[in-house]
Design a protein around this motif. Structure first.
Motif, PDB file in Angstrom:
ATOM      1  N   CYS A 104     -63.459  59.782-108.732  1.00  0.00           N
ATOM      2  CA  CYS A 104     -63.122  58.470-109.298  1.00  0.00           C
ATOM      3  C   CYS A 104     -62.346  57.626-108.292  1.00  0.00           C
ATOM      4  O   CYS A 104     -62.582  56.420-108.162  1.00  0.00           O
ATOM      5  CB  CYS A 104     -62.313  58.638-110.584  1.00  0.00           C
ATOM      6  SG  CYS A 104     -63.259  59.219-112.008  1.00  0.00           S
ATOM      7  N   ARG A 105     -61.424  58.255-107.589  1.00  0.00           N
ATOM      8  CA  ARG A 105     -60.652  57.506-106.594  1.00  0.00           C
ATOM      9  C   ARG A 105     -61.548  57.023-105.453  1.00  0.00           C
ATOM     10  O   ARG A 105     -61.395  55.902-104.948  1.00  0.00           O
ATOM     11  CB  ARG A 105     -59.503  58.365-106.060  1.00  0.00           C
ATOM     12  CG  ARG A 105     -58.420  58.635-107.108  1.00  0.00           C
ATOM     13  CD  ARG A 105     -57.202  59.306-106.501  1.00  0.00           C
ATOM     14  NE  ARG A 105     -57.458  60.680-106.082  1.00  0.00           N
ATOM     15  CZ  ARG A 105     -57.335  61.739-106.871  1.00  0.00           C
ATOM     16  NH1 ARG A 105     -56.977  61.590-108.143  1.00  0.00           N
ATOM     17  NH2 ARG A 105     -57.567  62.959-106.408  1.00  0.00           N
ATOM     18  N   GLY A 233     -50.676  44.761-111.123  1.00  0.00           N
ATOM     19  CA  GLY A 233     -51.325  45.553-110.096  1.00  0.00           C
ATOM     20  C   GLY A 233     -50.611  46.860-109.824  1.00  0.00           C
ATOM     21  O   GLY A 233     -51.253  47.912-109.676  1.00  0.00           O
ATOM     22  N   VAL A 234     -49.274  46.823-109.768  1.00  0.00           N
ATOM     23  CA  VAL A 234     -48.502  48.037-109.507  1.00  0.00           C
ATOM     24  C   VAL A 234     -48.649  49.025-110.664  1.00  0.00           C
ATOM     25  O   VAL A 234     -48.910  50.220-110.454  1.00  0.00           O
ATOM     26  CB  VAL A 234     -47.017  47.690-109.283  1.00  0.00           C
ATOM     27  CG1 VAL A 234     -46.178  48.954-109.202  1.00  0.00           C
ATOM     28  CG2 VAL A 234     -46.850  46.862-108.010  1.00  0.00           C
ATOM     29  N   VAL A 235     -48.493  48.526-111.891  1.00  0.00           N
ATOM     30  CA  VAL A 235     -48.609  49.405-113.057  1.00  0.00           C
ATOM     31  C   VAL A 235     -50.032  49.935-113.190  1.00  0.00           C
ATOM     32  O   VAL A 235     -50.250  51.131-113.455  1.00  0.00           O
ATOM     33  CB  VAL A 235     -48.190  48.658-114.333  1.00  0.00           C
ATOM     34  CG1 VAL A 235     -48.465  49.504-115.575  1.00  0.00           C
ATOM     35  CG2 VAL A 235     -46.706  48.288-114.270  1.00  0.00           C
ATOM     36  N   GLY A 236     -51.015  49.053-112.992  1.00  0.00           N
ATOM     37  CA  GLY A 236     -52.410  49.487-113.085  1.00  0.00           C
ATOM     38  C   GLY A 236     -52.743  50.550-112.051  1.00  0.00           C
ATOM     39  O   GLY A 236     -53.427  51.539-112.350  1.00  0.00           O
ATOM     40  N   GLY A 237     -52.250  50.368-110.820  1.00  0.00           N
ATOM     41  CA  GLY A 237     -52.490  51.371-109.782  1.00  0.00           C
ATOM     42  C   GLY A 237     -51.834  52.700-110.100  1.00  0.00           C
ATOM     43  O   GLY A 237     -52.430  53.768-109.895  1.00  0.00           O
ATOM     44  N   ALA A 238     -50.599  52.647-110.630  1.00  0.00           N
ATOM     45  CA  ALA A 238     -49.892  53.879-110.979  1.00  0.00           C
ATOM     46  C   ALA A 238     -50.600  54.621-112.108  1.00  0.00           C
ATOM     47  O   ALA A 238     -50.731  55.856-112.064  1.00  0.00           O
ATOM     48  CB  ALA A 238     -48.453  53.557-111.371  1.00  0.00           C
ATOM     49  N   VAL A 239     -51.055  53.874-113.107  1.00  0.00           N
ATOM     50  CA  VAL A 239     -51.766  54.500-114.232  1.00  0.00           C
ATOM     51  C   VAL A 239     -53.074  55.114-113.764  1.00  0.00           C
ATOM     52  O   VAL A 239     -53.438  56.231-114.169  1.00  0.00           O
ATOM     53  CB  VAL A 239     -52.009  53.470-115.350  1.00  0.00           C
ATOM     54  CG1 VAL A 239     -52.941  54.044-116.420  1.00  0.00           C
ATOM     55  CG2 VAL A 239     -50.689  53.039-115.987  1.00  0.00           C
ATOM     56  N   PHE A 240     -53.790  54.398-112.895  1.00  0.00           N
ATOM     57  CA  PHE A 240     -55.059  54.919-112.392  1.00  0.00           C
ATOM     58  C   PHE A 240     -54.847  56.220-111.630  1.00  0.00           C
ATOM     59  O   PHE A 240     -55.574  57.202-111.835  1.00  0.00           O
ATOM     60  CB  PHE A 240     -55.722  53.875-111.492  1.00  0.00           C
ATOM     61  CG  PHE A 240     -57.042  54.311-110.916  1.00  0.00           C
ATOM     62  CD1 PHE A 240     -58.187  54.289-111.693  1.00  0.00           C
ATOM     63  CD2 PHE A 240     -57.131  54.749-109.599  1.00  0.00           C
ATOM     64  CE1 PHE A 240     -59.401  54.694-111.171  1.00  0.00           C
ATOM     65  CE2 PHE A 240     -58.341  55.153-109.065  1.00  0.00           C
ATOM     66  CZ  PHE A 240     -59.484  55.127-109.854  1.00  0.00           C
ATOM     67  N   LEU A 241     -53.841  56.263-110.758  1.00  0.00           N
ATOM     68  CA  LEU A 241     -53.563  57.485-110.006  1.00  0.00           C
ATOM     69  C   LEU A 241     -53.146  58.621-110.925  1.00  0.00           C
ATOM     70  O   LEU A 241     -53.581  59.762-110.758  1.00  0.00           O
ATOM     71  CB  LEU A 241     -52.474  57.213-108.970  1.00  0.00           C
ATOM     72  CG  LEU A 241     -52.883  56.365-107.764  1.00  0.00           C
ATOM     73  CD1 LEU A 241     -51.669  56.079-106.883  1.00  0.00           C
ATOM     74  CD2 LEU A 241     -53.974  57.056-106.953  1.00  0.00           C
ATOM     75  N   ALA A 242     -52.302  58.299-111.917  1.00  0.00           N
ATOM     76  CA  ALA A 242     -51.824  59.342-112.831  1.00  0.00           C
ATOM     77  C   ALA A 242     -52.976  59.933-113.641  1.00  0.00           C
ATOM     78  O   ALA A 242     -53.082  61.163-113.795  1.00  0.00           O
ATOM     79  CB  ALA A 242     -50.761  58.775-113.758  1.00  0.00           C
TER      80      ALA A 242
END
Length: 253
Positions: A104-105, A233-242
Motif C-alpha cells: 500500500c505504501r 496532511g500531517v494527520v492524514g500521513g500519520a494515520v496512513f502510516l499507522a
C-alpha cells in the motif's frame, strides 16, 4: 518498501490506464476553469489591475477541483488496489517479502507522484491560458501557489484514504460510492462556514482552501485556511502510516 517495489507499481500502471484517468482530471479542471473566459466583461478586463483578472480566473480551478478530483481519485486508487484483489496479488507480494502494508505504501508513493504531477500541471495550464488570452497585470504568485499547494495536499490525503479503503474492502463499488459522496461534500463545503468545513475532512477542505470569491461587486479575497490543510496532511500521513503498519502485523499473523 524498496525502490524495486515502487518501480513494479509503475509497471503495473501501464495496464491500469492510470495516466489517462489523471489526464481526464487535468483536462476537466482546465476546461471548467476556461469557462471564466466566457464571463461577461472578462476579456475586456485582462489589462485592468482593478478588475483583478488573475483572481477572477483563479476562482475557476478553486471550484473545479472540488467537482472533479474526489471521484477521479477514488477511481485511480481503486484500480491500483483492485488488481491485487483480483489476481491474488497480496499473497504473491507476501511470498516475495512485501507485506500488504508495504505494498500500500509503495502504491501511494508511485500513484501519489503522478497525482502530484497532474495537480501541478492543471494549475500551470490554467495560468498559461490566462497569459494566452492576454492577461497582462501582475501575476499573484503567492496566492496561486498557496492554492495549488493546498489542493496538492488534499488530493494526496484523498488518495491515501481510498487506497486504505480499497485495500480493506474488496468491493470497489464501496470506494467509488465514497468518491461520489465525497464530491457532494466537497461542493457543499465550498459554501459552508469554515467551522463546519473543518468537521468534514478531507473533502470539505477544498472549500477551506479557496482564496477568492466572485460576487456581484467583483472579486473578493478570502482567508484560505492553509494551516488547517497542513494539519490535515500531517494527520492524514500519520494515520496512513499507522494503518498500513497495522496491515503489516495482520498479514504476519
Amino acid at each position: 518498501m524498496t525502490g524495486r517495489v515502487v518501480v513494479a507499481e509503475f509497471a503495473k500502471m501501464r495496464r491500469l490506464r492510470t495516466l489517462p484517468v489523471l489526464a481526464v482530471m487535468v483536462v476537466g479542471v482546465v476546461a471548467f476553469s476556461s469557462l471564466t473566459f466566457t464571463a461577461p466583461g472578462f476579456l475586456d478586463a485582462v489589462d485592468d489591475p482593478d478588475a483583478r483578472p488573475w483572481q477572477w480566473l483563479l476562482g475557476g480551478p478553486a471550484l473545479a477541483v472540488a467537482l472533479i478530483s474526489p471521484l477521479l481519485l477514488a477511481i485511480v486508487a481503486g484500480r491500483q488496489i483492485d488488481i491485487e484483489h483480483q489476481g491474488n496479488g497480496w499473497f504473491l507480494s507476501q511470498t516475495s517479502g512485501v507485506t500488504a502494508g508495504g505494498l500500500c505504501r509503495a502504491k501511494f508513493v508511485a500513484t501519489g507522484s503522478l497525482v502530484a504531477g497532474a495537480t501541478l500541471a492543471q494549475s500551470a495550464l490554467v495560468a498559461a491560458l490566462g497569459w494566452a488570452v492576454g492577461i497582462s497585470v501582475d501575476f499573484p504568485t503567492g496566492q496561486w501557489l498557496g492554492h495549488t499547494a493546498s489542493v496538492l495536499v488534499i488530493n494526496l490525503v484523498l488518495l491515501a484514504l481510498h487506497i486504505l479503503l480499497s485495500a480493506r474492502v474488496p468491493n470497489q463499488l464501496v470506494s467509488l460510492g465514497v468518491g461520489v459522496l465525497g464530491t457532494f461534500v466537497a461542493l457543499t463545503g465550498t459554501g459552508l462556514p469554515p467551522w463546519i468545513g473543518h468537521l468534514l475532512p478531507p473533502w470539505s477542505y477544498y472549500g477551506l482552501a479557496i482564496p477568492v470569491d466572485l460576487t456581484e461587486v467583483g472579486v473578493v479575497d478570502l482567508d484560505p485556511h492553509h494551516p488547517s490543510v497542513i494539519v490535515l496532511g500531517v494527520v492524514g500521513g500519520a494515520v496512513f502510516l499507522a494503518l498500513t503498519r497495522l496491515f503489516d502485523r495482520q498479514e504476519a499473523r
